[in-house]
Design a protein around this motif. Sequence first.
Motif, short mmCIF file in Angstrom:
data_model
loop_
_atom_site.label_atom_id
_atom_site.label_comp_id
_atom_site.label_asym_id
_atom_site.label_seq_id
_atom_site.Cartn_x
_atom_site.Cartn_y
_atom_site.Cartn_z
N GLY A 20 0.82 -1.21 0.00
CA GLY A 20 0.00 0.00 0.00
C GLY A 20 0.84 1.26 0.00
N ARG A 23 2.42 2.25 -3.51
CA ARG A 23 1.53 2.74 -4.55
C ARG A 23 1.92 2.13 -5.91
NH1 ARG A 23 -0.57 4.86 -0.41
NH2 ARG A 23 -1.04 7.04 -0.15
N SER A 51 -4.31 -1.28 2.40
CA SER A 51 -3.56 -1.00 1.18
C SER A 51 -4.50 -0.80 -0.01
CB SER A 51 -2.57 -2.13 0.89
OG SER A 51 -1.54 -2.10 1.87
N HIS A 54 -5.75 2.66 0.01
CA HIS A 54 -4.80 3.64 -0.53
C HIS A 54 -4.66 3.53 -2.05
CE1 HIS A 54 -3.56 5.34 3.24
NE2 HIS A 54 -3.36 4.14 3.74
#
Length: 132
Positions: A20, A23, A51, A54
């Motif tokens: 997470g 990215r 995660s 996000h």
Amino acid sequence: SSPPRSSHSCSRAAAAYGLGLLRAEGTVVVPVLVRGLQDKDYAVRFYAARSLFHLHAEPGLAVPALIERLGDTNALVRRYAARALGAYRQDARSAVPALSARVLDPDWNARQAVILALEMIDPKPEKRPESK
């Protein structure tokens, strides 16, 4: 009291958390995180849901798996599954019935996450369930 966690489950939880933070490309990490949502260790399920919150990538794969976690035995997992679904916004429209069924979740934080997710997915007030 929870049973002691193995070093393997701690490693899986750390990996889900790290994915997470990175990215990374959703097509690569979302399948791994979706598998993490099925882990026997609640910490792995929690970090996988967090995660996905996000990343909010690959809704076709993530949303159904997150819907399943709305019924998790762990309130923190349920809360982050709801938060992640809200982050998917319109891509999580299929989650509205399951979220609506959780408006009375016994955990206050999970309940609030459900209500917020419903508002993020469909902000029309006339369709929003009320919290108790």
